[in-house]
Design an enzyme around this catalytic site. Sequence first.
Site, PDB file in Angstrom:
ATOM      1  N   ASP A  24       0.002  71.958 -34.199  1.00  0.00           N
ATOM      2  CA  ASP A  24      -0.350  71.864 -32.778  1.00  0.00           C
ATOM      3  C   ASP A  24       0.571  72.678 -31.871  1.00  0.00           C
ATOM      4  OD1 ASP A  24      -2.554  70.105 -33.012  1.00  0.00           O
ATOM      5  OD2 ASP A  24      -1.177  68.473 -33.439  1.00  0.00           O
ATOM      6  N   HIS A  26       6.521  66.202 -38.604  1.00  0.00           N
ATOM      7  CA  HIS A  26       5.321  65.859 -39.375  1.00  0.00           C
ATOM      8  C   HIS A  26       5.690  64.825 -40.419  1.00  0.00           C
ATOM      9  CE1 HIS A  26       1.629  66.240 -41.666  1.00  0.00           C
ATOM     10  NE2 HIS A  26       1.128  66.765 -40.571  1.00  0.00           N
TER      11      HIS A  26
HETATM   12  N1  CMC Z   1      10.764  65.075 -31.068  1.00  0.00           N
HETATM   13  C1  CMC Z   1      11.937  64.408 -31.163  1.00  0.00           C
HETATM   14  N2  CMC Z   1      12.266  63.582 -32.185  1.00  0.00           N
HETATM   15  C2  CMC Z   1      11.352  63.425 -33.149  1.00  0.00           C
HETATM   16  C3  CMC Z   1      10.114  64.074 -33.133  1.00  0.00           C
HETATM   17  C4  CMC Z   1       9.825  64.940 -32.053  1.00  0.00           C
HETATM   18  N3  CMC Z   1       8.661  65.574 -31.977  1.00  0.00           N
HETATM   19  N4  CMC Z   1       9.409  63.712 -34.220  1.00  0.00           N
HETATM   20  C5  CMC Z   1      10.181  62.860 -34.896  1.00  0.00           C
HETATM   21  N5  CMC Z   1      11.364  62.680 -34.252  1.00  0.00           N
HETATM   22  C6  CMC Z   1      12.508  61.877 -34.732  1.00  0.00           C
HETATM   23  C7  CMC Z   1      12.264  60.394 -34.510  1.00  0.00           C
HETATM   24  O1  CMC Z   1      12.774  59.964 -33.266  1.00  0.00           O
HETATM   25  C8  CMC Z   1      12.993  59.792 -35.672  1.00  0.00           C
HETATM   26  O2  CMC Z   1      14.384  59.810 -35.410  1.00  0.00           O
HETATM   27  P1  CMC Z   1      15.337  58.638 -35.988  1.00  0.00           P
HETATM   28  O3  CMC Z   1      15.252  58.758 -37.497  1.00  0.00           O
HETATM   29  O4  CMC Z   1      16.692  58.948 -35.454  1.00  0.00           O
HETATM   30  O5  CMC Z   1      14.771  57.350 -35.478  1.00  0.00           O
HETATM   31  C9  CMC Z   1      12.760  60.791 -36.809  1.00  0.00           C
HETATM   32  O6  CMC Z   1      12.563  62.046 -36.147  1.00  0.00           O
HETATM   33  C10 CMC Z   1      11.526  60.468 -37.674  1.00  0.00           C
HETATM   34  O7  CMC Z   1      10.415  60.296 -36.798  1.00  0.00           O
HETATM   35  P2  CMC Z   1       9.215  59.314 -37.065  1.00  0.00           P
HETATM   36  O8  CMC Z   1       8.526  59.041 -35.778  1.00  0.00           O
HETATM   37  O9  CMC Z   1       9.686  58.154 -37.868  1.00  0.00           O
HETATM   38  O10 CMC Z   1       8.335  60.231 -38.007  1.00  0.00           O
HETATM   39  P3  CMC Z   1       6.812  59.977 -38.385  1.00  0.00           P
HETATM   40  O11 CMC Z   1       6.621  60.591 -39.694  1.00  0.00           O
HETATM   41  O12 CMC Z   1       6.471  58.541 -38.211  1.00  0.00           O
HETATM   42  O13 CMC Z   1       6.013  60.777 -37.228  1.00  0.00           O
HETATM   43  C11 CMC Z   1       5.024  62.495 -36.000  1.00  0.00           C
HETATM   44  C12 CMC Z   1       5.466  62.020 -37.392  1.00  0.00           C
HETATM   45  C13 CMC Z   1       4.227  63.787 -36.185  1.00  0.00           C
HETATM   46  C14 CMC Z   1       4.110  61.453 -35.371  1.00  0.00           C
HETATM   47  C15 CMC Z   1       6.269  62.756 -35.123  1.00  0.00           C
HETATM   48  O14 CMC Z   1       7.053  63.771 -35.678  1.00  0.00           O
HETATM   49  C16 CMC Z   1       5.898  63.077 -33.675  1.00  0.00           C
HETATM   50  O15 CMC Z   1       5.757  62.167 -32.857  1.00  0.00           O
HETATM   51  N6  CMC Z   1       5.732  64.412 -33.332  1.00  0.00           N
HETATM   52  C17 CMC Z   1       5.272  64.781 -32.008  1.00  0.00           C
HETATM   53  C18 CMC Z   1       3.756  64.642 -31.910  1.00  0.00           C
HETATM   54  C19 CMC Z   1       3.043  65.716 -32.683  1.00  0.00           C
HETATM   55  O16 CMC Z   1       3.356  66.887 -32.608  1.00  0.00           O
HETATM   56  N7  CMC Z   1       2.011  65.299 -33.446  1.00  0.00           N
HETATM   57  C20 CMC Z   1       1.164  66.223 -34.210  1.00  0.00           C
HETATM   58  C21 CMC Z   1       1.318  66.038 -35.683  1.00  0.00           C
HETATM   59  S1  CMC Z   1       0.648  67.406 -36.656  1.00  0.00           S
HETATM   60  C22 CMC Z   1      -1.053  67.371 -36.378  1.00  0.00           C
HETATM   61  C23 CMC Z   1      -1.709  66.150 -36.866  1.00  0.00           C
HETATM   62  O17 CMC Z   1      -1.732  65.901 -38.064  1.00  0.00           O
HETATM   63  O18 CMC Z   1      -2.246  65.417 -36.034  1.00  0.00           O
END
Ligand code: CMC
Length: 424
Positions: free
Chosen positions: A359, A302
């Site tokens: 989720d 998140h």
């Molecule tokens: N699985 C594997 N690696 C992950 C995941 C995951 N679900 N989420 C983040 N990472 C890693 C990512 O690869 C990155 O690694 P590095 O620093 O080595 O490059 C690090 O963690 C930070 O990730 P980010 O994408 O920069 O983080 P963000 O804050 O931009 O994204 C997120 C947040 C929720 C989009 C992301 O965690 C994600 O894609 N999660 C899976 C989709 C999901 O469950 N979404 C629902 C969010 S909660 C409900 C809502 O509000 O909609």
Amino acid sequence: MSTVKLLIDGKDHEFRVIEGSEGEKGFDIASLRAATGYITLDPGYGNTGACKSAITFIDGDKGILRYRGYPIEELAESARFPEVCHLLVYDHLPNRDELMEWRRQLTLNSYVHEAMVNVFDSFPPHAHPMAILSAMVSSMSAFYPEANTPETLDMAIMYLLAKAKTIAAYSYRKSRGEPTMYPLSDLSYVANFLRMMFGHPAEPYEVSPVIERAMGLLLILHADHEQNCSTSTVRMVGSSQANLFAAISAGICALWGPLHGGANQAVIEMLERIEADGGDYKKYIKMAKDKDSGFRLMGFGHRVYKNFDPRARILKKACDEVLGELGITDPLLDIAKHLEEAALKDDFFIERKLYPNVDFYSGIIYRAIGIPTNMFTVMFALGRLPGWIAHFREMRMERGERIHRPRQIYTGATQRKWVPLDER
Ligand code: CMC
């Protein structure tokens, strides 16, 4: 007045510090470009406050979520969804009389324009219900022009809150080629929705109290989450003075993506894939750590929560309770628990502070109460609706709100000379 100084090109520039009611601090850089020629660059807006808001407070490090000051745990335990809608939009818990009238209006206004019902027939049978929901909400501007002006915002709010559940249920019935059901005034918001989804016109519909409670809980937990992607979209679209229906329709589209509300559908599809693959969850943990695989553990991570997501904690407990009360054993719940346990012990997830989000467990409850997978994100949208509306209204009530118009750092070609076609 507290200020911060930025040293830019050898010169100090002072900016006013803005402090929130929970001690959150920011500094106001609205004058930065005019004073210095610089802008700030923050792709993904991780450090950008786009507005001041009095609706929802989140402390992601401590796992705190409060709507209008009320902890999510207390609302989940004691509130009903219509009360939470009122709280979010109008900033106070309705008293007994207000709540009775609010509920009455939510039912009386839940019918949709008969001409709108015909529009459902124009969608292809297997259209995704999110496509139908966003199109139908946008079309409300055409069917209810009387609720389409700044003076009639409260009427538009009521129409939207009341009719969205009918639209959501109709999109499901139509996708199955089934006749639509009209809402009934003696049923609660949730019971009406369930009846319109699953009832038969020729049969009385018994609403299971377990399912009604579970659905109400899910709606409450999704009701607002401050400046997330879809809410920011609602504010962005609304900032051009577009009407409420248009702005909310845009928010629905933003929610649809798998990194946002679409994650609940993606989680179940992921768990089904793991099950079909013999339940080998460790393989998927490995894949999620491999950046080249293009696979992420859906329902994990998140932008704001870096300790735990309080909504996920409540839902994990609710999962066991609801499945237990309904006498359902779902192999996907076991896989989800194994995945969570393994991920929480794994350095990759620990270092990046990746925890289950809202989720991760919600889909298992939706499945248990009979909601089809492609309707999960619609359920999220129904829950988030009061939050979107509250933000739209807050923005409208604010004086001097400007159109949202970010800047960019241009990285394209510098000026080029036009080349005639036969010289290229
Ligand atoms: N699985 C594997 N690696 C992950 C995941 C995951 N679900 N989420 C983040 N990472 C890693 C990512 O690869 C990155 O690694 P590095 O620093 O080595 O490059 C690090 O963690 C930070 O990730 P980010 O994408 O920069 O983080 P963000 O804050 O931009 O994204 C997120 C947040 C929720 C989009 C992301 O965690 C994600 O894609 N999660 C899976 C989709 C999901 O469950 N979404 C629902 C969010 S909660 C409900 C809502 O509000 O909609």
